[in-house]
Scaffold this active site. Structure first.
Site: not given
Ligand code: NAP
Ligand code: MG
Length: 492
Positions: A197, A251, A253, A271, A305, A402
């Site tokens: 997804k 972190t 989620v 990640e 990230c 962050e």
């Molecule tokens: P996010 O809100 O946690 O969303 C990540 C993914 O999870 C999206 O596809 C989101 O769907 C989905 N999601 C949301 N709630 C969920 C739930 N309860 N259960 C399962 N899936 C769920 O993060 P983001 O705002 O998209 O991305 C930014 C974050 O990603 C930052 O904290 C960044 O540091 C981290 N990141 C980490 C890495 C790494 O390699 N460590 C790489 C890239 C990004 P929707 O978007 O449709 O809500």
């Protein structure tokens, strides 16, 4: 370059010069009005009957309607993945499996230009980045893992590792196609099947990848790509037919997912977020370091990230670094992501922009001194000028939390011990950077920083053969390289 007088562009440099616009053409891009779910090798309407809009964050205009997968759709996707796992894909000789993965890599290369433009339109990142980084690296990951498919016994010497089953994969919006490649390529190489997804705001390149997978003729059900919001992700995590979860995102989620998986026996890798320290010693090549800082925090609007969002500068060079940094910030061009001159594109969504603005307020209220470059930004769309904060302390929220935007905090230090302690005093541990002329300092800092990836005299460099991932609240497990293959294999 033209003089300011003759130019029609609003984005001017502080020396009075400006670039003419150099927009990448989007004439060759064919977007459908509506995108369906990719399940069992076909594009199908969602059982939920629901669709949502994806917009271009630089114009706020709708690009397409995207299907929203409900529980029934998740179930269909997981069943299709299971069918291929126990059937065509699971029974296929490893050498043949590798050929399909190579084919995906080659088609990605053939369609690179189209993918780069769509990535910039849907997510807001500058075309220079999607063209030179996201798309080539996505292809490189498929090439790299294709090579592993028939060499798995060498991955775990002395054993015959086997695949795990159906992998549920959930990815964020900051590197949409690249994150899909990070997830799908090792899973397939190890012999698993996939339900992936993408994030709600950036589904288009994942759906283009679905077309590529169809074109590469993978057995139906081997890769299923289902779109939707958080609830769709949660549906994948909870589905009993999933054997392994691979999640990249926040972190917050990630912790929810970890709790939900406790006791289920499903494997997982996470990640998560980061708040990297970028450390400059007085003996560093300052001009190069300034370029590295700029790349570290302003690359991809700070939606990274591993962004170097906390800068630590040795006291004796603090003034020089801040002055050079401000000068460099004034030359950065914020604007149309499709323009090849653009350095900083659009913030991915209104929601993310609001979050960044909230942090800017918090920073000022905490007593920080905020500096933003003076460049003009377009009136429509979501934009944030490059920003830095001085007069912050270790306990400031903008230092600890962050932000995920083009916002840098700067602190000074005197000794190596002091900076290591400050850099580690944070819940995250994903990445870091060190700038110095002395190899001994590099070894000391890299050995003592509690972060998964540390760059020395460079920043934000990626390679499919290198493992990537963090510890503490930055995640569990690694992606990339041989390390990234292991979570998709059963071995002792
Ligand atoms: P996010 O809100 O946690 O969303 C990540 C993914 O999870 C999206 O596809 C989101 O769907 C989905 N999601 C949301 N709630 C969920 C739930 N309860 N259960 C399962 N899936 C769920 O993060 P983001 O705002 O998209 O991305 C930014 C974050 O990603 C930052 O904290 C960044 O540091 C981290 N990141 C980490 C890495 C790494 O390699 N460590 C790489 C890239 C990004 P929707 O978007 O449709 O809500
Ligand atoms: Mg979008």
């Amino acid at each position: 370059m033209k003089s300011k007088k003759k130019s029609t562009v609003q984005l001017t440099f502080n020396d009075g010069w400006s670039y003419d616009p150099a927009p990448e053409s989007k004439d060759h891009i064919r977007l459908k009005e509506q995108y369906e779910l990719f399940i069992d090798g076909k594009f199908v309407r969602p059982e939920s009957g629901k669709y949502f809009d994806t917009v271009n964050p630089a114009t706020e205009k709708k690009l397409a309607s995207i299907a929203e997968a409900g529980d029934k759709d998740v179930d269909l996707a997981v069943r299709a993945a299971r069918k291929s796992y126990t059937g065509a894909w699971g029974k296929m000789p490893a050498k043949e499996r590798g050929k399909y993965i190579y084919r995906i890599a080659r088609i990605l290369q053939e369609r690179a230009r189209e993918l780069a433009v769509i990535e910039s339109m849907d997510g807001g990142k500058p075309i220079r980045e999607s063209r030179d980084i996201d798309v080539p690296l996505a292809a490189a990951h498929f090439f790299y893992y294709a090579g592993w498919a028939d060499k798995l016994p060498y991955a775990v010497p002395g054993q015959l590792p086997t695949s795990i089953g159906v992998a549920g994969q959930i990815i964020p919006w900051n590197f949409p196609l690249l994150m899909a490649a990070w997830k799908i390529a090792p899973a397939l190489a190890a012999g698993n099947t996939v339900v992936l997804k993408p994030a709600e705001t950036t589904s288009l390149t994942a759906l283009k990848l679905a077309e590529i997978i169809q074109e590469a003729d993978l057995p139906p059900g081997t890769v299923n790509i289902i779109t939707g919001a958080g609830a769709t992700g949660a549906g994948i995590v909870q589905h009993a037919g999933i054997d392994k979860i691979a999640f990249t995102g926040s972190t917050e989620v990630g912790k929810l997912i970890q709790k939900g998986l406790a006791g289920t026996g499903k494997r997982y890798t996470l990640e998560l977020g980061g708040k990297a320290a970028n450390i400059i010693f007085e003996d560093a090549a300052i001009d190069q370091a300034v370029e590295g800082i700029v790349n570290g925090i302003f690359f991809n609007q700070g939606h990274v990230c591993c962004a170097g969002s906390r800068l630590f500068v040795q006291e004796s060079v603090m003034k020089t670094v801040v002055r050079k940094l401000k000068d460099r910030m004034e030359t950065l061009i914020v604007g149309d992501p499709l323009d090849k001159n653009t350095d900083i594109g659009a913030i991915n969504s209104r929601m993310q922009l609001n979050k960044i603005k909230q942090y800017l307020k918090i920073g000022v209220n905490e007593g920080g001194t905020m500096y933003q470059s003076a460049c003009a930004v377009p009136t429509k769309g979501f934009w944030c000028r490059p920003t830095l904060f001085t007069d912050v302390s270790q306990s400031s929220r903008i230092v600890q939390e962050e932000i995920f935007g083009p916002v840098l905090t700067i602190q000074s230090f005197r000794t190596i011990e002091e900076v290591i302690e400050k850099a580690n005093n944070i819940p995250y541990g994903l990445s870091g950077g060190v700038w110095t002329d002395k190899g001994s300092k590099i070894f000391k800092v890299t050995n003592q920083l509690r972060a998964g990836v540390i760059w020395a005299n460079t920043y934000n460099k990626f390679d499919p053969t290198s493992p990537f991932g963090g510890y503490k609240e930055s995640g569990v497990g690694r992606e990339g390289g041989l390390h990234g293959l292991m979570p998709y294999l059963q071995h002792a």
